[in-house]
Design an enzyme around this catalytic site. Structure first.
Site, PDB file in Angstrom:
ATOM      1  N   HIS A   1       3.314  59.060  -1.497  1.00 13.59           N
ATOM      2  CA  HIS A   1       3.237  60.487  -1.831  1.00 13.59           C
ATOM      3  C   HIS A   1       4.279  61.216  -0.971  1.00 13.59           C
ATOM      4  CE1 HIS A   1       0.357  64.199  -2.269  1.00 13.59           C
ATOM      5  NE2 HIS A   1       1.270  64.188  -3.203  1.00 13.59           N
TER       6      HIS A   1
ATOM      7  N   SER B   1      -1.199  67.972   0.256  1.00 17.51           N
ATOM      8  CA  SER B   1      -0.971  69.123  -0.624  1.00 17.51           C
ATOM      9  C   SER B   1      -0.962  70.418   0.193  1.00 17.51           C
ATOM     10  CB  SER B   1      -2.070  69.200  -1.683  1.00 17.51           C
ATOM     11  OG  SER B   1      -1.988  68.071  -2.491  1.00 17.51           O
TER      12      SER B   1
ATOM     13  N   CYS C   1       1.314  71.701   2.010  1.00 14.68           N
ATOM     14  CA  CYS C   1       1.956  71.655   3.325  1.00 14.68           C
ATOM     15  C   CYS C   1       3.473  71.712   3.207  1.00 14.68           C
ATOM     16  CB  CYS C   1       1.525  70.407   4.085  1.00 14.68           C
ATOM     17  SG  CYS C   1      -0.217  70.404   4.508  1.00 14.68           S
TER      18      CYS C   1
ATOM     19  N   ARG D   1      -7.042  68.703 -10.068  1.00 12.97           N
ATOM     20  CA  ARG D   1      -7.503  67.316 -10.086  1.00 12.97           C
ATOM     21  C   ARG D   1      -8.994  67.283  -9.771  1.00 12.97           C
ATOM     22  NH1 ARG D   1      -6.028  64.908  -6.043  1.00 12.97           N
ATOM     23  NH2 ARG D   1      -4.584  66.333  -5.035  1.00 12.97           N
TER      24      ARG D   1
ATOM     25  N   ARG E   1       0.766  76.394 -12.027  1.00  9.62           N
ATOM     26  CA  ARG E   1       1.860  75.434 -11.884  1.00  9.62           C
ATOM     27  C   ARG E   1       3.061  75.772 -12.758  1.00  9.62           C
ATOM     28  NH1 ARG E   1       1.073  70.760  -8.380  1.00  9.62           N
ATOM     29  NH2 ARG E   1      -1.071  70.976  -7.692  1.00  9.62           N
TER      30      ARG E   1
ATOM     31  N   ASP F   1       7.711  64.787  -4.733  1.00  6.72           N
ATOM     32  CA  ASP F   1       6.296  64.390  -4.688  1.00  6.72           C
ATOM     33  C   ASP F   1       6.060  62.896  -4.482  1.00  6.72           C
ATOM     34  OD1 ASP F   1       3.578  65.243  -4.821  1.00  6.72           O
ATOM     35  OD2 ASP F   1       3.420  64.457  -6.850  1.00  6.72           O
TER      36      ASP F   1
ATOM     37  N   LYS G   1       0.018  60.845 -10.847  1.00 10.35           N
ATOM     38  CA  LYS G   1      -0.851  60.345  -9.775  1.00 10.35           C
ATOM     39  C   LYS G   1      -1.479  58.994 -10.135  1.00 10.35           C
ATOM     40  CE  LYS G   1      -0.096  64.080  -7.465  1.00 10.35           C
ATOM     41  NZ  LYS G   1       0.791  64.052  -6.299  1.00 10.35           N
TER      42      LYS G   1
ATOM     43  N   TYR H   1      -5.686  68.773 -17.441  1.00 10.22           N
ATOM     44  CA  TYR H   1      -4.925  69.207 -16.267  1.00 10.22           C
ATOM     45  C   TYR H   1      -3.893  68.134 -15.855  1.00 10.22           C
ATOM     46  CZ  TYR H   1      -3.510  70.161 -11.561  1.00 10.22           C
ATOM     47  OH  TYR H   1      -2.727  70.357 -10.462  1.00 10.22           O
TER      48      TYR H   1
HETATM   49  C1  OXD Z   1      -0.848  67.034  -6.000  1.00  8.19           C
HETATM   50  C2  OXD Z   1       0.267  67.319  -6.914  1.00  8.19           C
HETATM   51  O1  OXD Z   1      -1.989  67.404  -6.323  1.00  8.19           O
HETATM   52  O2  OXD Z   1       1.395  66.915  -6.588  1.00  8.19           O
HETATM   53  O3  OXD Z   1      -0.620  66.408  -4.950  1.00  8.19           O
HETATM   54  O4  OXD Z   1       0.070  67.914  -7.982  1.00  8.19           O
HETATM   55 MN    MN Z   2       1.403  65.593  -4.911  1.00  2.69          MN
END
Ligand code: OXD
Ligand code: MN
Length: 673
Positions: free
Chosen positions: A266, A288, A290, A95, A425, A313, A246, A237
Site C-alpha cells: 500500500h 489512509s 495521512c 470500504r 472521491r 496508492d 484493494k 463503492y
Molecule cells: C483506501 C483507498 O481506502 O485508497 O486506502 O481508497
Molecule cells: Mn489506499
C-alpha cells in the site's frame, strides 16, 4: 388461523416457477475466460452480456446511458470535459471492513487481523445471493491489466459486474479491454473476479440512482486466497467494487507475492531528481488520510529539485538480479479523497481531475461544476449536496456550506453537516497528472520494461507526539520493525475515548493483508535473506509530518517542505551527510536539513526551533511507544479470534527477529541519556 390452500385448477399441482432464461454466453478465445463468464451467466441470469472493449466510444456511451437513467450528472463540459458526478446510496460510501473476508481453508491462515469464514460455507452463501441477481440488468465482462500490458510485473484480471459505474471507473483505474484479451490469448492466466450490486430488477421496474444491497449485512467483499478468486456482492463503492484495486492489487496480490517472492504494498511511488540530474525512486506507505496522494504529487520547496509521480496508492515490487527492488504502479488512475484537496495541499491532484474524471459524492454547483470542503475556493451561493439536497454558502465563512440558508460556521460545525461526503472521491486518469513520470508509470527504467529501482522506502503515520520527523533504519530488519510498528494516533480532533492511543496499522496494510500478518512480517524479512544482493535493498525510513505542540499546532509545515526531508534521505544514500545514531535509529543533524527558500507564506515556513525538537529522541515517549508496539505483537500472537485473551499454541507468531529488535531498542533506550 391458517387458511386452507385453494386447490389448483383441475386439481393439478402448481407449476414450478419457470427456469430463468439464460442468454447466450459470448465466445472467448481463452477457455478459462469463457468458463468464468459462462458459469456466472448461468447463476446471475442477466438480460444481456456486454464485453468491455476499452474504447472511448463505449465508455462515453455507458456514461451517457447513466445520465439518461439518472445515475450520473453530466458536468459542465466546457469547465470539465468528459466529467460526471455520481451520488451513492447512504449505506455505500466507503470500504466495509466488517464485511470483508479472507476465506482461506484454515482460519489461522487469514490471521488475527482479518475476518474469516470457511470458504465452502462462504461460496454456498454467496452463490445463493448471486442466483438471479442480475435479472433486468446487463452483465459486463471487464478484461483488465494491473500494470502496463506486457510488463513482466503486470498481472491480469477478468471482472464480471452488473454495475456500469464500476465499468467506467475500471476504465480509468486500470487498463481495460480488447488489448488485455489479446494479451491473454488462448491460455493466459488471470484473477477471476465477480461483482454484483445485488439489486435485480423486476420486469419493467425502474432502476434507482445507486443500486446496491441497502443492508450492510448483505454486503460481502470476499477473497479466496488459495484459489486467487474475488467475489464481491452488494456494494458499488470503489474500494469494494473496483476489484482490481484493494481486492486484487493488495489482498490477492500480497498472497501471490508471498508465494512467489515479491511484494504487493500500500505504497505511493515517486521519482525525485536533484539539481545535478540524479534520479531517485522512493515508495511510501502511510495509512489512509495521512497524505499519500499529496506526497506523491508534491511541489518541492527546495530550489532545483523536481518530483514526479508514478503512483499514489499501490506498488508491486520485484527483486532484480542485482538485488534491487523494481516497482510498478499496477493502477492507471487515482481514486483520491476529494475534501482537503486544494491548490495549497495538492495542485497537481486538482489538475488531474480537470477532465475525463468521475466525481462521487461531492457538491454540484449551479454552473455544473463541483465543490468540496477545504477545496481552497469559495463555495457557490447554493448547490446540491452529496445526498442530492440543496445546500447554501455559510453566512460567515465563504469556504463552508450548510443545509439551510444563512447558517453560521459554528452552527454548521455543531450540526456535523458536510456538503461533500468526507470520503467523497475523484476517479481521475493518471495521464492527466501534470507531473506524471511517464516512463516510470509505464513500468520502464532506462527505456526497458522492468519497473523503477527503489532507493528508499518510507513508512509513516499521523503521530502528534514522540515520533521524529524522519528516522533512518539501521538495517533491513530494523526497517521491517519500523513498518510493523506503523500506525496513526487518534487525536483530540475526534471525540473518542481513544484520544492519544495509537491504532497500529502495520505497513499501512491492516485492511489489506491477504493472509496472516505474522507470515507477512516473515515475508518482509525473507526479502533480505533471499536477495541476490541485500546491500542493494532500499534504505528504510519512518517519517512523521504531523508532530504538534502542546497547543495543538503543527510543528512542521508539511507539503512542499517535505522535500527537505527527501533531500536528507538522498544525501544519506549518497553518503554526503552523517546522522545522530540513537537508540531508535539514525536521526538528522539539524545542520543537514536544507532550509533554503524558507520564506514567504508563514503557514509553509519551517520554524528552526521546532525543527530541532522533532529530530531528537523523546525518551519517555519512546519507552511507552515500544511498550505499545509490544502489546500489538502480543495481540497478533493470540489466536485468530480477536476477543480471546488465550494464547493459542497453534497461532502463528510475530517473527523472533522482530521481537529481538524490539528488545534491543528497549534496552538501548534504557541506557540512553
Ligand atoms: C483506501 C483507498 O481506502 O485508497 O486506502 O481508497
Ligand atoms: Mn489506499
Amino acid at each position: 388461523m391458517a387458511t386452507a390452500k385453494k386447490p389448483c385448477a383441475k386439481g393439478r399441482a402448481a407449476p414450478a416457477a419457470p427456469a430463468a432464461k439464460v442468454v447466450k454466453t459470448p465466445k472467448f478465445e481463452n477457455a478459462k475466460v469463457f468458463a468464468w463468464v459462462d458459469k456466472w451467466n448461468k447463476i446471475c441470469t442477466p438480460d444481456r452480456i456486454v464485453i468491455v472493449t476499452g474504447e472511448k466510444k463505449q465508455h462515453d456511451d455507458i456514461c451517457e446511458m447513466m445520465v439518461k437513467k439518472g445515475q450520473f450528472v453530466k458536468l459542465n463540459q466546457k469547465k470539465r470535459p468528459g466529467c460526471y458526478l455520481a451520488r451513492s446510496h447512504e449505506s455505500d460510501v466507503a470500504r466495509v471492513e466488517g464485511r470483508t473476508f479472507i476465506c482461506s481453508k484454515k482460519e489461522i491462515d487469514a490471521g488475527p487481523t482479518n475476518h474469516w469464514m470457511d470458504p465452502d460455507e462462504m461460496r454456498a452463501k454467496m452463490t445463493k445471493a448471486y442466483t438471479g441477481c442480475m435479472k433486468g440488468r446487463t452483465m459486463y465482462v471487464i478484461p483488465y491489466a494491473m500494470g502496463p500490458i506486457g510488463n513482466p510485473i503486470t498481472q491480469y484480471g477478468i471482472e464480471i459486474t452488473d454495475s456500469p459505474y464500476v465499468v467506467v471507473n475500471m476504465n480509468i483505474m486500470t487498463r481495460t479491454g480488447d488489448a488485455v484479451l489479446k494479451h491473454l490469448g488462448k491460455d493466459g492466466d488471470f484473477i477471476p473476479c465477480i461483482h454484483s450490486v445485488g439489486a435485480p430488477l423486476k420486469k419493467g421496474e425502474k432502476d434507482v440512482a445507486w443500486p446496491c444491497a441497502k443492508n450492510i449485512d448483505d454486503k460481502y467483499i470476499t477473497q479466496f486466497p488459495e484459489d486467487h478468486e474475488i467475489w464481491s456482492f452488494g456494494s458499488g463503492y470503489g474500494g469494494n467494487a473496483l476489484l482490481g484495486k484493494k481486492c486484487f492489487a493488495l489482498r490477492i496480490a500480497s498472497k501471490l507475492a508471498m508465494e512467489q517472492g515479491w511484494m504487493a504494498e500500500h505504497m505511493l511511488i515517486l521519482t525525485l531528481t536533484n539539481p545535478e540530474g540524479r534520479q531517485y525512486h522512493v515508495t511510501a506507505a502511510f495509512p489512509s488520510a495521512c497524505g499519500k496522494t499529496n506526497l506523491a504529487m508534491m511541489l518541492p520547496k527546495l530550489p532545483g529539485w523536481k518530483l514526479q509521480t508514478i503512483g499514489d496508492d499501490i506498488a508491486w515490487l520485484k527483486p532484480g538480479a542485482d538485488g534491487r527492488l523494481y516497482a510498478i504502479n499496477p493502477e492507471n488512475g487515482f481514486f483520491g479523497v476529494a475534501p482537503g484537496t486544494s491548490m495549497d495541499s495538492n495542485p497537481n491532484a486538482l489538475a488531474s481531475c480537470k477532465k475525463n474524471t468521475i466525481f462521487t459524492n461531492v457538491v454540484l454547483t449551479p454552473d455544473g461544476d463541483i465543490w468540496w470542503e477545504d477545496m481552497g475556493v469559495d463555495a457557490p451561493e447554493e448547490g446540491v449536496d452529496w445526498k442530492g439536497n440543496p445546500c447554501y454558502r455559510c453566512a460567515d465563512d465563504p469556504k463552508r456550506m450548510g443545509p439551510k440558508p444563512g447558517m453560521t460556521k459554528a452552527e454548521i460545525k455543531e450540526s456535523g453537516y458536510v456538503a461533500a461526503h468526507k470520503n467523497s472521491r475523484f476517479t481521475a486518469p493518471a495521464i492527466n497528472c501534470p507531473v506524471l513520470d511517464k516512463d516510470g508509470f509505464n513500468g520502464k527504467f532506462n527505456k526497458k520494461p522492468t519497473g523503477v529501482p527503489i532507493d528508499a522506502m518510507l513508512f509513516g503515520g499521523r503521530r502528534p507526539s514522540t515520533i521524529p520527523l524522519v528516522n533512518e533504519a539501521k538495517s533491513w530488519t530494523h526497517g521491517v520493525f519500523m513498518g510493523s510498528a506503523a500506525g496513526s494516533e487518534v487525536t483530540a480532533a475526534i471525540i473518542s475515548n481513544d484520544v492519544g492511543k495509537v491504532r497500529r496499522d502495520p505497513m499501512a496494510m491492516l485492511p489489506f493483508f491477504g493472509y496472516n500478518v505474522c507470515d507477512y512480517f516473515q515475508h518482509w524479512l525473507e526479502m533480505e535473506r533471499t536477495s541476490a544482493n541485500p546491500a542493494n535493498l532500499p534504505r528504510v525510513y519512518f517519517v512523521n509530518w504531523f508532530r504538534k505542540t502542546d497547543k495543538g499546532e503543527f510543528m512542521w509545515p508539511g507539503f512542499g517542505d517535505n522535500s527537505r526531508v527527501l533531500k536528507w534521505i538522498c544525501d544519506r544514500i549518497e553518503g554526503k551527510v552523517g546522522a545522530n545514531e540513537t537508540a531508535i535509529g539514525n536521526l538528522p543533524k539539524f545542520e543537514d536539513i536544507d532550509l533554503s527558500n524558507n520564506e514567504g507564506d508563514p503557514r509553509f515556513t519551517v520554524n528552526p526551533a521546532l525543527l530541532k525538537k522533532i529530530i531528537t529522541v523523546d525518551k519517555a515517549g519512546w519507552i511507552k511507544e515500544i511498550e505499545t508496539v509490544g502489546e500489538s505483537y502480543d495481540e497478533y500472537d493470540r489466536k485468530a479470534s480477536k476477543d480471546s485473551k488465550e494464547v493459542n499454541p497453534n497461532a502463528r507468531r510475530v517473527p523472533a527477529a522482530l521481537r529481538a529488535k524490539l528488545a534491543e531498542i528497549k534496552a538501548a533506550l534504557a541506557k540512553a541519556k
